[in-house]
Design a protein around this motif. Structure first.
Motif, PDB file in Angstrom:
ATOM      1  N   PRO A  40      86.760  51.932  73.143  1.00 61.08           N
ATOM      2  CA  PRO A  40      88.055  51.470  73.333  1.00 61.08           C
ATOM      3  C   PRO A  40      88.651  50.447  72.450  1.00 61.08           C
ATOM      4  CG  PRO A  40      86.973  51.808  75.346  1.00 61.08           C
ATOM      5  CD  PRO A  40      85.817  51.852  74.579  1.00 61.08           C
ATOM      6  N   VAL A  41      87.769  49.292  72.204  1.00 59.22           N
ATOM      7  CA  VAL A  41      88.148  48.192  71.544  1.00 59.22           C
ATOM      8  C   VAL A  41      88.318  48.598  70.103  1.00 59.22           C
ATOM      9  CG1 VAL A  41      87.455  46.083  70.454  1.00 59.22           C
ATOM     10  CG2 VAL A  41      87.129  46.374  73.000  1.00 59.22           C
ATOM     11  N   ALA A  42      87.501  49.466  69.588  1.00 60.40           N
ATOM     12  CA  ALA A  42      87.367  49.740  67.988  1.00 60.40           C
ATOM     13  C   ALA A  42      88.843  50.805  67.695  1.00 60.40           C
ATOM     14  CB  ALA A  42      86.088  50.426  67.649  1.00 60.40           C
ATOM     15  N   LYS A  43      88.820  51.677  68.808  1.00 58.65           N
ATOM     16  CA  LYS A  43      90.032  52.611  68.734  1.00 58.65           C
ATOM     17  C   LYS A  43      91.387  51.695  68.693  1.00 58.65           C
ATOM     18  CE  LYS A  43      87.422  56.476  70.750  1.00 58.65           C
ATOM     19  NZ  LYS A  43      87.507  57.356  71.887  1.00 58.65           N
ATOM     20  N   MET A  44      91.583  50.847  69.562  1.00 59.06           N
ATOM     21  CA  MET A  44      92.709  50.222  69.596  1.00 59.06           C
ATOM     22  C   MET A  44      92.921  49.508  68.267  1.00 59.06           C
ATOM     23  SD  MET A  44      93.476  48.428  73.356  1.00 59.06           S
ATOM     24  CE  MET A  44      91.640  47.830  73.569  1.00 59.06           C
ATOM     25  N   GLU A  68      82.511  42.765  79.498  1.00 60.70           N
ATOM     26  CA  GLU A  68      81.807  43.774  78.533  1.00 60.70           C
ATOM     27  C   GLU A  68      82.174  43.134  77.000  1.00 60.70           C
ATOM     28  OE1 GLU A  68      84.086  47.696  80.557  1.00 60.70           O
ATOM     29  OE2 GLU A  68      84.775  47.118  78.455  1.00 60.70           O
ATOM     30  N   GLU A  69      80.878  43.444  76.341  1.00 61.34           N
ATOM     31  CA  GLU A  69      80.838  42.950  74.958  1.00 61.34           C
ATOM     32  C   GLU A  69      81.064  44.445  74.078  1.00 61.34           C
ATOM     33  OE1 GLU A  69      77.874  41.350  71.704  1.00 61.34           O
ATOM     34  OE2 GLU A  69      77.215  41.674  73.537  1.00 61.34           O
ATOM     35  N   THR A  70      81.842  44.041  73.087  1.00 64.09           N
ATOM     36  CA  THR A  70      81.916  45.173  71.913  1.00 64.09           C
ATOM     37  C   THR A  70      81.518  44.635  70.637  1.00 64.09           C
ATOM     38  OG1 THR A  70      83.640  46.538  73.330  1.00 64.09           O
ATOM     39  CG2 THR A  70      83.439  46.606  70.769  1.00 64.09           C
ATOM     40  N   GLY A  79      87.958  46.143  51.262  1.00 67.09           N
ATOM     41  CA  GLY A  79      86.790  46.579  50.860  1.00 67.09           C
ATOM     42  C   GLY A  79      85.527  45.671  51.143  1.00 67.09           C
ATOM     43  N   TYR A  80      85.694  44.766  52.043  1.00 69.27           N
ATOM     44  CA  TYR A  80      84.876  43.945  52.498  1.00 69.27           C
ATOM     45  C   TYR A  80      84.128  44.398  53.676  1.00 69.27           C
ATOM     46  CZ  TYR A  80      86.964  40.872  49.085  1.00 69.27           C
ATOM     47  OH  TYR A  80      87.338  40.599  47.715  1.00 69.27           O
ATOM     48  N   THR A  81      82.839  44.177  53.781  1.00 68.30           N
ATOM     49  CA  THR A  81      81.976  44.472  55.223  1.00 68.30           C
ATOM     50  C   THR A  81      82.191  43.203  56.252  1.00 68.30           C
ATOM     51  OG1 THR A  81      79.930  44.990  56.144  1.00 68.30           O
ATOM     52  CG2 THR A  81      80.055  43.181  54.142  1.00 68.30           C
ATOM     53  N   MET A  82      82.551  43.599  57.273  1.00 69.49           N
ATOM     54  CA  MET A  82      82.882  42.823  58.312  1.00 69.49           C
ATOM     55  C   MET A  82      81.938  43.080  59.595  1.00 69.49           C
ATOM     56  SD  MET A  82      85.541  41.140  56.932  1.00 69.49           S
ATOM     57  CE  MET A  82      86.268  40.409  58.469  1.00 69.49           C
ATOM     58  N   HIS A  83      81.734  41.891  60.565  1.00 67.56           N
ATOM     59  CA  HIS A  83      81.192  42.157  61.676  1.00 67.56           C
ATOM     60  C   HIS A  83      82.092  41.319  62.483  1.00 67.56           C
ATOM     61  CE1 HIS A  83      77.455  43.539  60.132  1.00 67.56           C
ATOM     62  NE2 HIS A  83      77.112  44.024  61.163  1.00 67.56           N
ATOM     63  N   ALA A  84      82.346  41.794  63.945  1.00 67.80           N
ATOM     64  CA  ALA A  84      83.224  41.260  64.755  1.00 67.80           C
ATOM     65  C   ALA A  84      82.540  41.451  66.087  1.00 67.80           C
ATOM     66  CB  ALA A  84      84.741  41.770  64.941  1.00 67.80           C
ATOM     67  N   PHE A  85      82.736  40.357  67.147  1.00 67.40           N
ATOM     68  CA  PHE A  85      82.201  40.459  68.482  1.00 67.40           C
ATOM     69  C   PHE A  85      83.464  40.117  69.587  1.00 67.40           C
ATOM     70  CE2 PHE A  85      79.102  39.488  65.271  1.00 67.40           C
ATOM     71  CZ  PHE A  85      77.827  40.073  65.558  1.00 67.40           C
ATOM     72  N   VAL A  86      83.501  40.942  70.352  1.00 68.97           N
ATOM     73  CA  VAL A  86      84.521  40.972  71.320  1.00 68.97           C
ATOM     74  C   VAL A  86      83.926  41.010  72.758  1.00 68.97           C
ATOM     75  CG1 VAL A  86      86.843  42.019  72.117  1.00 68.97           C
ATOM     76  CG2 VAL A  86      86.063  42.186  69.641  1.00 68.97           C
ATOM     77  N   LEU A  87      84.608  39.690  73.305  1.00 70.08           N
ATOM     78  CA  LEU A  87      84.043  39.651  74.740  1.00 70.08           C
ATOM     79  C   LEU A  87      85.267  39.983  75.645  1.00 70.08           C
ATOM     80  CD1 LEU A  87      81.792  38.970  76.811  1.00 70.08           C
ATOM     81  CD2 LEU A  87      82.567  36.780  76.796  1.00 70.08           C
ATOM     82  N   LYS A  88      85.356  40.811  76.389  1.00 61.44           N
ATOM     83  CA  LYS A  88      86.414  41.375  77.447  1.00 61.44           C
ATOM     84  C   LYS A  88      86.209  40.479  78.874  1.00 61.44           C
ATOM     85  CE  LYS A  88      89.344  45.053  79.389  1.00 61.44           C
ATOM     86  NZ  LYS A  88      89.525  46.350  79.402  1.00 61.44           N
ATOM     87  N   VAL A  89      86.901  39.600  79.078  1.00 56.87           N
ATOM     88  CA  VAL A  89      86.586  39.346  80.464  1.00 56.87           C
ATOM     89  C   VAL A  89      88.032  39.246  81.515  1.00 56.87           C
ATOM     90  CG1 VAL A  89      86.237  36.892  81.918  1.00 56.87           C
ATOM     91  CG2 VAL A  89      85.351  37.386  79.481  1.00 56.87           C
ATOM     92  N   VAL A 231      86.994  36.405  70.832  1.00 58.29           N
ATOM     93  CA  VAL A 231      86.785  36.912  69.690  1.00 58.29           C
ATOM     94  C   VAL A 231      85.957  36.289  68.561  1.00 58.29           C
ATOM     95  CG1 VAL A 231      87.260  38.431  67.642  1.00 58.29           C
ATOM     96  CG2 VAL A 231      88.479  38.938  69.839  1.00 58.29           C
ATOM     97  N   VAL A 232      84.729  36.617  67.874  1.00 57.11           N
ATOM     98  CA  VAL A 232      84.073  36.149  66.739  1.00 57.11           C
ATOM     99  C   VAL A 232      84.231  37.049  65.763  1.00 57.11           C
ATOM    100  CG1 VAL A 232      82.002  35.149  65.940  1.00 57.11           C
ATOM    101  CG2 VAL A 232      82.873  34.200  68.060  1.00 57.11           C
ATOM    102  N   VAL A 233      84.765  36.351  64.651  1.00 58.18           N
ATOM    103  CA  VAL A 233      84.429  37.238  63.521  1.00 58.18           C
ATOM    104  C   VAL A 233      83.510  36.559  62.400  1.00 58.18           C
ATOM    105  CG1 VAL A 233      85.598  38.470  61.527  1.00 58.18           C
ATOM    106  CG2 VAL A 233      86.639  38.139  63.741  1.00 58.18           C
ATOM    107  N   ASP A 234      82.337  36.888  62.031  1.00 55.68           N
ATOM    108  CA  ASP A 234      81.409  36.262  61.335  1.00 55.68           C
ATOM    109  C   ASP A 234      82.142  36.211  59.843  1.00 55.68           C
ATOM    110  OD1 ASP A 234      79.466  35.210  63.133  1.00 55.68           O
ATOM    111  OD2 ASP A 234      78.375  37.042  62.795  1.00 55.68           O
ATOM    112  N   GLY A 235      81.588  35.153  59.120  1.00 59.62           N
ATOM    113  CA  GLY A 235      81.947  35.228  57.579  1.00 59.62           C
ATOM    114  C   GLY A 235      80.886  34.498  56.767  1.00 59.62           C
ATOM    115  N   ARG A 236      81.340  34.305  55.489  1.00 57.28           N
ATOM    116  CA  ARG A 236      80.480  33.436  54.427  1.00 57.28           C
ATOM    117  C   ARG A 236      79.270  34.351  54.109  1.00 57.28           C
ATOM    118  NH1 ARG A 236      81.332  27.447  57.005  1.00 57.28           N
ATOM    119  NH2 ARG A 236      83.728  27.298  56.952  1.00 57.28           N
ATOM    120  N   ARG A 237      79.305  35.412  54.126  1.00 58.90           N
ATOM    121  CA  ARG A 237      78.009  36.261  53.886  1.00 58.90           C
ATOM    122  C   ARG A 237      78.498  37.595  53.492  1.00 58.90           C
ATOM    123  NH1 ARG A 237      75.124  34.170  58.355  1.00 58.90           N
ATOM    124  NH2 ARG A 237      73.442  32.824  58.068  1.00 58.90           N
TER     125      ARG A 237
END
Length: 307
Positions: A40-44, A68-70, A79-89, A231-237
């Motif tokens: 659901p989070v990615a679809k939104m 819930e964690e997504t 065109g950049y690769t990304m990793h995001a972490f979402v905590l729904k409370v 939300v945490v979005v990683d970076g610098r890699r």
């Protein structure tokens, strides 16, 4: 002489094309890959923003009822690769609350990693299910830049200039985001509060940003029905995750239904912890640009009333 099987197929296709308008299909052709989001989070995010070009993977699991964690690995529109972490409370869930994590569980200013802070909170009847870092701080003393309220008591009331905001929970259990402009009217009803910096969304409107840097980020957003998103979005890699601007971070949180949102400390401070669903340990989910959890000034713990 016999041709190798693949060369034989190619040769047969070439001959057949002289006599027919249909070609032969190469058996080694890679199957089509479905880049559609499944959670659901990615679809939104895909439906409500233009942040994502394709979703490589997305998974959601329940840490605890109401938590819930997504995790999302995606390709940005740039065109950049990304990793995001979402905590729904979902704070409407009985027995679920937010509690400030501080160094050594005290009120003094210092620096400690989030995993170490959690040891002073977690106990029978008050189990930590997840945690993130919070305020910016003086890297020499550990003094936070903004408010600190614990259990209804003010530890630090000065809010550093520059439009810094804070996130908290009032004495009725409602999450809120404020700043220096509303502190006087809120202060008597604050149960817990920790600082942040940029207001990203205010009264359901995106706040204009002058900082256009691309960095690892931590942020918090709240909806009108007492759901909190960390939300945490990683970076610098470059080959893992490249970070995000404040403007795009606001878009990200807005897509999840946040009507208020605040940027928290990022960079190497970004920390996203959960209680492992299969073991009694905390697990750092994001990949900090420091490689290991950084010692920070404070954070937020998601606490459940369980044995």
């Amino acid at each position: 002489m016999l041709l190798p099987i693949k060369r034989y197929i190619i040769a047969l296709c070439a001959v057949s094309s002289v006599f027919a308008f249909s070609g032969c299909e190469d058996d080694d052709e890679a199957p089509a890959v479905d880049f559609s989001p499944t959670t659901p989070v990615a679809k939104m995010l895909v439906d409500n923003t233009s942040l994502i070009s394709r979703v490589f993977s997305d998974t959601t699991f329940q840490v605890h009822p109401g938590v819930e964690e997504t995790d999302i690995h995606y390709l940005s529109m740039e065109g950049y690769t990304m990793h995001a972490f979402v905590l729904k409370v979902d704070l409407k869930q009985p027995g679920l609350s937010l509690y400030p994590a501080t160094p050594f569980g005290g009120t003094g200013f210092a620096m400690q990693t989030i995993p170490d802070m959690l040891k002073y909170i977690d106990k029978p009847g008050q189990r930590v299910m997840a945690a993130v870092n919070s305020d910016f701080f003086n890297t020499s003393t550990g003094e936070p830049r903004s408010l600190v309220y614990l259990n209804g008591k003010a530890v630090k009331t000065a809010i550093q200039a520059g439009g810094r905001g804070y996130f908290g929970v009032d004495k009725q259990g409602n999450p809120f985001i404020g700043d220096a402009n509303d502190y006087e009217q809120r202060k008597d009803n604050i149960q817990h509060a920790l600082g942040g910096y940029h207001r990203l969304i205010r009264e359901n409107q995106r706040v204009s940003q002058t900082d256009v840097s691309i960095e690892p980020r931590t942020a918090v957003g709240i909806t009108q029905d007492k759901v909190v998103y960390f939300v945490v979005v990683d970076g610098r890699r470059f080959d893992y995750s490249n970070g995000i601007t404040l403007e795009k971070l606001a878009t990200f949180l807005g897509a999840l239904g946040s009507t208020e949102a605040l940027n928290l400390d990022g960079g190497g401070s970004s920390t996203f912890m959960i209680k492992h669903p299969l073991a009694d340990v905390w697990h750092m989910r994001n990949w900090s640009s420091d490689r290991l959890p950084r010692a920070v000034a404070n954070g937020w713990a998601v606490v459940a009333n369980v044995p």
